[in-house]
Design a protein around this motif. Structure first.
Motif, PDB file in Angstrom:
ATOM      1  N   HIS A   1       0.841  -1.206   0.000  1.00 19.86           N
ATOM      2  CA  HIS A   1       0.000   0.000   0.000  1.00 19.86           C
ATOM      3  C   HIS A   1       0.872   1.251   0.000  1.00 19.86           C
ATOM      4  O   HIS A   1       2.059   1.192   0.286  1.00 19.86           O
TER       5      HIS A   1
ATOM      6  N   HIS B   1      -6.148  -3.868   6.768  1.00 18.52           N
ATOM      7  CA  HIS B   1      -5.628  -3.068   5.658  1.00 18.52           C
ATOM      8  C   HIS B   1      -6.270  -3.355   4.314  1.00 18.52           C
ATOM      9  O   HIS B   1      -6.100  -2.602   3.363  1.00 18.52           O
TER      10      HIS B   1
ATOM     11  N   GLU C   1       2.820  -0.624   4.288  1.00 20.86           N
ATOM     12  CA  GLU C   1       2.529   0.714   3.770  1.00 20.86           C
ATOM     13  C   GLU C   1       3.835   1.433   3.466  1.00 20.86           C
ATOM     14  O   GLU C   1       4.775   1.375   4.260  1.00 20.86           O
TER      15      GLU C   1
ATOM     16  N   HIS D   1      -2.736  -3.595  -3.025  1.00 21.66           N
ATOM     17  CA  HIS D   1      -4.091  -3.358  -2.536  1.00 21.66           C
ATOM     18  C   HIS D   1      -5.031  -3.099  -3.711  1.00 21.66           C
ATOM     19  O   HIS D   1      -6.140  -3.620  -3.778  1.00 21.66           O
TER      20      HIS D   1
ATOM     21  N   ASP E   1      -3.901   1.786  -4.760  1.00 26.39           N
ATOM     22  CA  ASP E   1      -2.546   1.858  -4.217  1.00 26.39           C
ATOM     23  C   ASP E   1      -1.846   0.494  -4.235  1.00 26.39           C
ATOM     24  O   ASP E   1      -2.519  -0.528  -4.318  1.00 26.39           O
TER      25      ASP E   1
HETATM   26 ZN   LIG Z   1      -4.116   0.353   0.663  1.00 25.46          ZN
END
Ligand SMILES: [Zn+2]
Length: 260
Positions: free
Chosen positions: A26, A66, A96, A140, A149
């Motif tokens: 992400h 997530h 992330e 994602h 993303d």
């Molecule tokens: Zn994400």
């Protein structure tokens, strides 16, 4: 990897704790580190600082929040393991990368990922592979309809190679890792196949990686080379690297019978 561990209540404890089956990537849509909240959480977050510090909030074997749903694509390895979280969350480690990339309210605010973030993410993937083996890696955006993303993340720069059910992390450091004896063993095989024996080229590194892993889908071409035709397989996948205009690489797809 420069890892800083934190704790958070925003996760679901797994009981018993279980190894992840995959990894989801992400970006945070912020330009600074953001902490997990009731709206979402993740296992790791790769910061934009000079060191590319990786912050861990949740144990790999617990569940972060997530990925809401696999309503765009459900990889075959995504299965329900705990109905208290989404099926993707019950299977994946969430990573992330801090970046503003693609924020709809700040179209001019795009921040490319830093070199340190790419490096740190590769080190983190290597660490996860050490712990859990070659997990499939997905974005994602590929799983969930209303997400795109990580925006503008160069997956090839992370040494991620598509394998049908996700990417795999394939760090091309094997040439540096090979011993002189191994190189001597590989060299005649690559020459026979027409592979340029240049330790610096990506093609050579990829072939050497496959050779070391013993990847093969057929019988050996000769008793001397027990790994069979994996080099051809690997190079078939890598033809895009060959530029006939420059002629510089010098490799063309090869017929093993002809070469033998
Ligand atoms: Zn994400």
């Amino acid at each position: 990897v420069n890892l800083v561990q934190h704790s958070t209540v925003y996760c679901t404890r797994a009981n018993p704790r279980r190894d992840p089956l995959g990894i989801a990537l992400h970006n945070t849509v912020t330009q600074v580190l953001v902490a997990p909240s009731p709206n979402g959480s993740w296992h790791y977050e790769v910061d934009r600082d000079a060191a590319g510090t990786v912050h861990q909030y949740i144990n790999d074997k617990d569940y972060a929040w997530h990925v809401r749903a696999c309503d765009e694509w459900r990889p075959p390895w995504v299965v329900w393991r705990d109905t208290r979280v989404s099926e993707a969350n019950s299977c994946t480690v969430g990573i992330e990368l801090v970046s503003f990339a693609g924020h709809p309210q700040c179209p001019a605010g795009y921040l490319p990922y830093t070199d340190a973030q790419y490096q740190a993410t590769k080190e983190l993937l290597a660490l996860l592979y050490q712990r859990y083996g070659p997990l499939p890696i997905v974005t994602h955006g590929s799983l969930q309809l209303d997400r795109t993303d990580p925006v503008a993340l160069d997956l090839a720069r992370l040494s991620l190679v598509w394998r049908g059910d996700g990417y795999r992390f394939e760090e091309e450091t094997v040439v540096e890792d090979t011993t002189p004896e191994e190189r001597a063993e590989m060299q005649p095989y690559f020459e026979m196949l027409g592979v340029p024996v240049n330790m610096e080229t990506a093609l050579m590194k990829r072939a050497a990686l496959a050779y070391k892993r013993g990847e093969t889908r057929g019988p050996a071409t000769s008793g001397e080379y027990p790994h069979g035709d994996h080099v051809r397989q690997d190079f078939t996948a890598g033809t895009a690297d060959f530029d006939p205009a420059t002629g510089g690489v010098g490799w063309v797809e090869l017929n093993l019978e002809r070469a033998a």
